[in-house]
Design a protein around this motif. Structure first.
Motif, PDB file in Angstrom:
ATOM      1  N   GLY A   1       0.498  -1.204   0.100  1.00 59.35           N
ATOM      2  CA  GLY A   1      -0.102  -0.016   0.094  1.00 59.35           C
ATOM      3  C   GLY A   1       0.890   1.114   0.072  1.00 59.35           C
ATOM      4  O   GLY A   1       0.183   2.304   0.087  1.00 59.35           O
ATOM      5  N   LYS A   2       2.102   1.168  -0.107  1.00 65.38           N
ATOM      6  CA  LYS A   2       3.143   2.088  -0.356  1.00 65.38           C
ATOM      7  C   LYS A   2       3.297   3.096   1.110  1.00 65.38           C
ATOM      8  O   LYS A   2       3.710   3.998   1.194  1.00 65.38           O
ATOM      9  N   LEU A   3       3.024   2.375   1.983  1.00 64.56           N
ATOM     10  CA  LEU A   3       3.234   2.858   3.522  1.00 64.56           C
ATOM     11  C   LEU A   3       4.486   2.334   3.924  1.00 64.56           C
ATOM     12  O   LEU A   3       4.982   1.307   3.855  1.00 64.56           O
ATOM     13  N   PRO A   4       5.094   3.232   4.706  1.00 65.39           N
ATOM     14  CA  PRO A   4       6.491   2.664   5.332  1.00 65.39           C
ATOM     15  C   PRO A   4       6.462   1.463   6.406  1.00 65.39           C
ATOM     16  O   PRO A   4       5.702   1.603   6.943  1.00 65.39           O
ATOM     17  N   VAL A   5       7.235   0.810   6.113  1.00 68.38           N
ATOM     18  CA  VAL A   5       7.330  -0.349   7.180  1.00 68.38           C
ATOM     19  C   VAL A   5       8.692  -0.475   7.630  1.00 68.38           C
ATOM     20  O   VAL A   5       9.657  -0.014   7.283  1.00 68.38           O
ATOM     21  N   THR A   6       8.929  -1.534   8.791  1.00 67.96           N
ATOM     22  CA  THR A   6      10.332  -1.959   9.394  1.00 67.96           C
ATOM     23  C   THR A   6      10.189  -3.490   8.865  1.00 67.96           C
ATOM     24  O   THR A   6       9.213  -3.943   8.294  1.00 67.96           O
ATOM     25  N   VAL A   7      11.366  -3.780   8.846  1.00 67.52           N
ATOM     26  CA  VAL A   7      11.475  -5.508   8.763  1.00 67.52           C
ATOM     27  C   VAL A   7      12.188  -6.158   9.931  1.00 67.52           C
ATOM     28  O   VAL A   7      12.978  -5.399  10.524  1.00 67.52           O
ATOM     29  N   VAL A   8      12.010  -7.351  10.241  1.00 67.46           N
ATOM     30  CA  VAL A   8      12.580  -7.984  11.325  1.00 67.46           C
ATOM     31  C   VAL A   8      13.809  -8.666  11.194  1.00 67.46           C
ATOM     32  O   VAL A   8      13.828  -8.780   9.680  1.00 67.46           O
ATOM     33  N   GLU A   9      14.511  -9.103  12.138  1.00 64.07           N
ATOM     34  CA  GLU A   9      15.811  -9.877  11.578  1.00 64.07           C
ATOM     35  C   GLU A   9      15.558 -11.144  10.982  1.00 64.07           C
ATOM     36  O   GLU A   9      14.440 -11.774  11.458  1.00 64.07           O
ATOM     37  N   GLY A  10      16.119 -11.328   9.798  1.00 64.79           N
ATOM     38  CA  GLY A  10      16.015 -12.731   9.058  1.00 64.79           C
ATOM     39  C   GLY A  10      15.018 -12.369   7.838  1.00 64.79           C
ATOM     40  O   GLY A  10      14.577 -13.271   7.129  1.00 64.79           O
ATOM     41  N   SER A  11      14.485 -11.348   7.986  1.00 59.76           N
ATOM     42  CA  SER A  11      13.391 -11.022   6.779  1.00 59.76           C
ATOM     43  C   SER A  11      14.084 -11.300   5.375  1.00 59.76           C
ATOM     44  O   SER A  11      15.282 -11.083   5.265  1.00 59.76           O
ATOM     45  N   SER A  12      13.313 -11.341   4.402  1.00 57.75           N
ATOM     46  CA  SER A  12      13.774 -11.656   2.963  1.00 57.75           C
ATOM     47  C   SER A  12      12.910 -10.861   2.000  1.00 57.75           C
ATOM     48  O   SER A  12      11.964 -10.390   2.312  1.00 57.75           O
ATOM     49  N   PHE A  13      13.749 -10.397   0.981  1.00 61.74           N
ATOM     50  CA  PHE A  13      13.340  -9.647  -0.270  1.00 61.74           C
ATOM     51  C   PHE A  13      13.221 -10.165  -1.445  1.00 61.74           C
ATOM     52  O   PHE A  13      14.080 -11.054  -1.714  1.00 61.74           O
ATOM     53  N   PHE A  14      12.199 -10.186  -2.438  1.00 56.23           N
ATOM     54  CA  PHE A  14      12.088 -10.762  -3.551  1.00 56.23           C
ATOM     55  C   PHE A  14      11.165 -10.207  -4.695  1.00 56.23           C
ATOM     56  O   PHE A  14      10.613  -9.397  -4.208  1.00 56.23           O
ATOM     57  N   ASP A  15      11.222 -10.411  -5.856  1.00 52.11           N
ATOM     58  CA  ASP A  15      10.408  -9.894  -6.684  1.00 52.11           C
ATOM     59  C   ASP A  15       8.630 -10.304  -6.607  1.00 52.11           C
ATOM     60  O   ASP A  15       8.533 -11.096  -5.760  1.00 52.11           O
ATOM     61  N   SER A  16       8.060  -9.389  -7.382  1.00 49.98           N
ATOM     62  CA  SER A  16       6.592  -9.774  -7.104  1.00 49.98           C
ATOM     63  C   SER A  16       6.040 -10.796  -7.638  1.00 49.98           C
ATOM     64  O   SER A  16       5.371 -11.720  -7.180  1.00 49.98           O
ATOM     65  N   ALA A  17       6.895 -11.301  -8.754  1.00 51.44           N
ATOM     66  CA  ALA A  17       6.378 -12.688  -9.101  1.00 51.44           C
ATOM     67  C   ALA A  17       6.525 -13.802  -8.413  1.00 51.44           C
ATOM     68  O   ALA A  17       5.573 -14.552  -8.332  1.00 51.44           O
ATOM     69  N   PHE A  18       7.888 -13.792  -7.729  1.00 56.51           N
ATOM     70  CA  PHE A  18       8.162 -14.687  -6.511  1.00 56.51           C
ATOM     71  C   PHE A  18       6.958 -14.776  -5.618  1.00 56.51           C
ATOM     72  O   PHE A  18       6.526 -15.497  -4.919  1.00 56.51           O
TER      73      PHE A  18
END
Length: 220
Positions: free
Chosen positions: A69-86
């Protein structure tokens, strides 16, 4: 407590340790700030994050770190990032345990409309259709009525339907409904809310739990 935070806190009580949870736009995003301390859940955002944390304060906003929703967030330890298709492959593959969604309307069968308003421009379908079809459990969080006082829980949808899949639980500022094969079941009243008020502000028919009829229902 702000009423929207009350709804989010009530929804958070439905989560279980180890759940992978997708939070929709609106009230659902507030759930991240109310996760019970005794459980660990993994918050998923369809723009490509697994491990979303609580909302950041103004001093810790990263403009490059946002949810769907384009709102700022934080991430926790161990989080992961990937593309939209995944990310959508995770949803469509049935790997999301619970989705918490906002809505425009819910009908008497528990089907929802939440992606388009007739006559208004639509940026895109978004992820709601995939989340409804791919999630193991779907919870709706919403205000019970519109800004005009009209019921969001209606006999028939007048907005475009999102999916034929019915949701499992509806949590509003007035009440909690479970959704079963025979329709909506009122199972809980919000604090200081009467059964009469829920009946007056709900357009769709619903069953009433014996505990509420007998006056023994205990709100959380």
């Amino acid at each position: 407590m702000n009423v929207k935070h009350y709804i989010a806190e009530r929804a958070a009580k439905e989560l279980k340790d180890g759940d992978i949870v997708n939070l929709g736009i609106g009230i659902p995003t507030l759930v991240a700030d109310h996760i019970p301390e005794n459980i660990q859940v993994f918050l998923h955002s369809e723009n490509g994050i697994l491990g979303v944390g609580p909302s950041p304060d103004q001093d810790h906003v990263d403009k490059n770190l946002v949810n769907a929703g384009k709102l700022p967030v934080t991430v926790v330890e161990g989080s992961s990032f990937f593309d939209s298709a995944f990310s959508f492959a995770m949803i469509r593959g049935g790997h999301v345990t619970v989705s918490i969604l906002g809505v425009l309307q819910i009908d008497a069968r528990g089907r929802i409309a939440n992606w388009a308003v007739p006559g208004k421009s639509v940026l895109g379908v978004g992820g709601a259709m995939d989340l409804l079809e791919g999630s193991k459990k779907v919870i709706v969080t919403t205000m019970h009525t519109t800004d005009k006082g009209e019921s969001k829980i209606v006999k028939e949808l007048t907005y475009p339907i999102t999916s034929e899949r019915t949701v499992d639980l509806i949590i509003t500022d007035l009440a909690v409904f479970s959704v079963k094969e025979d329709g909506l079941h009122l199972i809980e009243l919000a604090p200081r809310i009467s059964l009469k008020e829920v009946q007056e502000k709900t357009d769709a028919p619903f069953h009433i739990a014996d505990s509420i009829i007998n006056g023994t229902e205990v709100t959380l």
